[in-house]
Enzyme design. Structure first.
Site, PDB file in Angstrom:
ATOM      1  N   HIS A   1       0.802  -1.220   0.000  1.00  0.00           N
ATOM      2  CA  HIS A   1       0.000   0.000   0.000  1.00  0.00           C
ATOM      3  C   HIS A   1       0.833   1.266   0.000  1.00  0.00           C
ATOM      4  O   HIS A   1       0.270   2.358  -0.080  1.00  0.00           O
ATOM      5  CB  HIS A   1      -0.910  -0.008   1.228  1.00  0.00           C
ATOM      6  CG  HIS A   1      -0.170  -0.071   2.533  1.00  0.00           C
ATOM      7  ND1 HIS A   1       0.654  -1.106   2.865  1.00  0.00           N
ATOM      8  CD2 HIS A   1      -0.131   0.787   3.577  1.00  0.00           C
ATOM      9  CE1 HIS A   1       1.164  -0.902   4.072  1.00  0.00           C
ATOM     10  NE2 HIS A   1       0.708   0.239   4.521  1.00  0.00           N
ATOM     11  N   CYS A   2       2.162   1.177   0.092  1.00  0.00           N
ATOM     12  CA  CYS A   2       2.974   2.390   0.216  1.00  0.00           C
ATOM     13  C   CYS A   2       4.070   2.520  -0.832  1.00  0.00           C
ATOM     14  O   CYS A   2       4.123   3.507  -1.550  1.00  0.00           O
ATOM     15  CB  CYS A   2       3.615   2.449   1.616  1.00  0.00           C
ATOM     16  SG  CYS A   2       2.454   2.846   2.938  1.00  0.00           S
ATOM     17  N   ILE A   3       4.965   1.542  -0.904  1.00  0.00           N
ATOM     18  CA  ILE A   3       6.182   1.725  -1.698  1.00  0.00           C
ATOM     19  C   ILE A   3       5.901   1.935  -3.186  1.00  0.00           C
ATOM     20  O   ILE A   3       6.556   2.762  -3.820  1.00  0.00           O
ATOM     21  CB  ILE A   3       7.144   0.538  -1.483  1.00  0.00           C
ATOM     22  CG1 ILE A   3       7.478   0.409   0.005  1.00  0.00           C
ATOM     23  CG2 ILE A   3       8.443   0.761  -2.252  1.00  0.00           C
ATOM     24  CD1 ILE A   3       8.348  -0.780   0.333  1.00  0.00           C
TER      25      ILE A   3
ATOM     26  N   ASP B   1       3.748   5.890  -2.899  1.00  0.00           N
ATOM     27  CA  ASP B   1       4.178   7.112  -2.218  1.00  0.00           C
ATOM     28  C   ASP B   1       5.186   7.944  -3.001  1.00  0.00           C
ATOM     29  O   ASP B   1       5.090   9.189  -3.011  1.00  0.00           O
ATOM     30  CB  ASP B   1       4.740   6.771  -0.833  1.00  0.00           C
ATOM     31  CG  ASP B   1       3.668   6.312   0.131  1.00  0.00           C
ATOM     32  OD1 ASP B   1       2.498   6.198  -0.305  1.00  0.00           O
ATOM     33  OD2 ASP B   1       3.973   6.059   1.307  1.00  0.00           O
TER      34      ASP B   1
END
Length: 445
Positions: free
Chosen positions: A275-277, A280
């Site tokens: 969900h991030c790398i 973002d």
């Protein structure tokens, strides 16, 4: 000097009379709700998914790596309730927003979930409430996007209500670090907001780390994940280079990490997931354009990482050609692992979805096996894959595929057996070598 309104909320936090609202009860919001409930606060959880709300009120979190026992315990103590009724947002004293912040197809921030959640909070906002955004986002979101929406009703941030940002740092399936023992970065819109947010998190996490503003806290989160993205891109590029030279990148990393200073191991894979790398870094790239700044390093890392699924498929095609004199067209491929990382049921941004799509574009027939994911959920980017079910990892099935592609290295799978019974195994995670499998039948990618 703390305002009387802030002092009143501080007292309610200290004596555990404050009610805490959480918007979004998924991989971030649910662990947060559990941690807050364990600190003896009453938690009111909000989610648009009525199925999830009903399950949670029965004590079932629907997330495999998050145990149900603390949910059941909190319900029994009247410390937790889930609801889909957003008109109740006026009840909590503090509201924590934990909703998705994906990218559009054009790799621009999709702030629709944050905007909808903020609008719901604004509709019931009352004096004395604390509102905290936890979703990963671009620097400036809290103050430039949320604050004006919340102030449209006439209440002022820092005077009538309090606004802060504290980035989530969840690592699903991590057996060592969870919500309670991961330090919490906090930035507030003014000193009262910062003090309130820090006091709230101090009640249930090991450490709070105050920074100068919500924008600074938002930048901290992006920095953490850009660091990982860039370093993963580096080892992915090294993998391609070393593979061409006949060097095993996994051997190199294992030897390099014995150096006790100046080196930190990162590992290659079939592409980024989670969900991030994968997301973002592009938030900062998008925001940087406003200041006429080019994020060349970040964008290069993104290009390398997003190219990895095609590299993996090319390696598989090459291996099939060399070993069996056949191509991907008409081949039967089993993708082993659909979750984005091992030992969880989290499929967000999983590289396996892209692998399957590329394989099928090239004429292969694909199935998948994942002990944690029985069925592929519906996603916006990969809707055509929704509903496909995991096949059994039987000897008969393994022998029936032209190749097995190890995309996720779940523990509990007998990789030595997979290699023994499959015609060919393509390993993107070094799982087979760790299992001491017959490497003569394995191709690393």
């Amino acid at each position: 000097m703390t305002s009387p309104l802030a002092s009143e909320l501080l007292a309610r936090i200290d004596n555990r009379q404050a009610v805490i609202g959480i918007i979004g009860l998924g991989y971030v919001g649910l662990p947060l709700a559990i941690a807050i409930g364990r600190a003896n606060f009453r938690v009111l959880g909000f989610d648009i998914d009525t199925r999830r709300v009903e399950a949670l009120n029965r004590g079932d979190g629907l997330i495999r790596h998050i145990p149900n026992e603390p949910i059941v315990e909190a319900i029994g103590k009247r410390l937790f309730e889930a609801t889909a009724d957003f008109a109740r947002l006026g009840e909590p004293d503090a509201i924590l927003i934990c909703v998705p912040t994906p990218l559009t197809r054009q790799r621009e921030p999709d702030m629709s979930f944050v905007l909808k959640s903020t609008a719901s909070v604004a509709a019931t906002l009352r004096r004395g409430q604390l509102v905290i955004l936890e979703s990963s986002t671009w620097p400036g979101t809290t103050e430039e996007l949320m604050k004006p929406l919340l102030e449209q009703g006439g209440l002022a941030s820092g005077k009538d209500f309090f606004l802060a940002f504290s980035p989530e740092r969840e690592d699903p399936g991590n057996p060592v670090y969870g919500t309670q023992n991961i330090p919490k970065v906090v930035g507030g819109d003014g000193p009262d907001a910062l003090g309130l947010a820090a006091r709230l998190y101090d009640a249930f996490v090991s450490q709070t780390v105050p920074v100068s503003s919500p924008t600074a806290a938002e930048a901290v989160k992006l920095t953490e994940n850009i660091f990982r993205s860039v370093n993963i891109a580096l080892v992915n590029e090294l993998k391609v280079i070393y593979d061409a030279m006949g060097i095993d990148v996994w051997e190199i990393i294992d030897a390099a990490k014995t150096k006790p200073f100046g080196y930190m191991p990162f590992y290659p894979g079939p592409g980024l997931g989670g969900h991030c790398i994968p997301i973002d870094p592009f938030y900062l790239t998008w925001k940087a354009r406003e200041f006429d700044v080019t994020t060349r390093f970040i964008e290069l890392a993104g290009q390398i990482n997003t190219a990895m699924p095609r590299h993996v498929v090319d390696r598989l095609a090459e291996a099939l050609d060399r070993r069996f004199r056949r191509g991907l067209n008409g081949a039967r491929i089993l993708v082993l692992g659909i979750a984005y990382k091992k030992n969880v049921d989290d499929t967000r941004e999983s590289a396996s979805f892209k692998l399957i799509e590329i394989l099928e574009e090239r004429g292969a027939a694909t199935d998948f096996h994942d002990p944690y994911v029985a069925e592929i959920p519906r996603t916006r980017e990969h809707a055509a894959l929704a509903g496909r079910r995991s096949v059994a990892l039987t000897s008969e099935n393994l022998a029936g595929y032209d190749a097995v592609l190890v995309a996720t290295d779940h523990d509990g799978i007998d990789y030595a057996r997979v290699v023994k019974e499959a015609k060919l195994t393509l390993d993107t995670r070094n799982a087979c070598a760790k299992a001491r499998a017959d490497m003569a039948k394995v191709v690393k990618a």
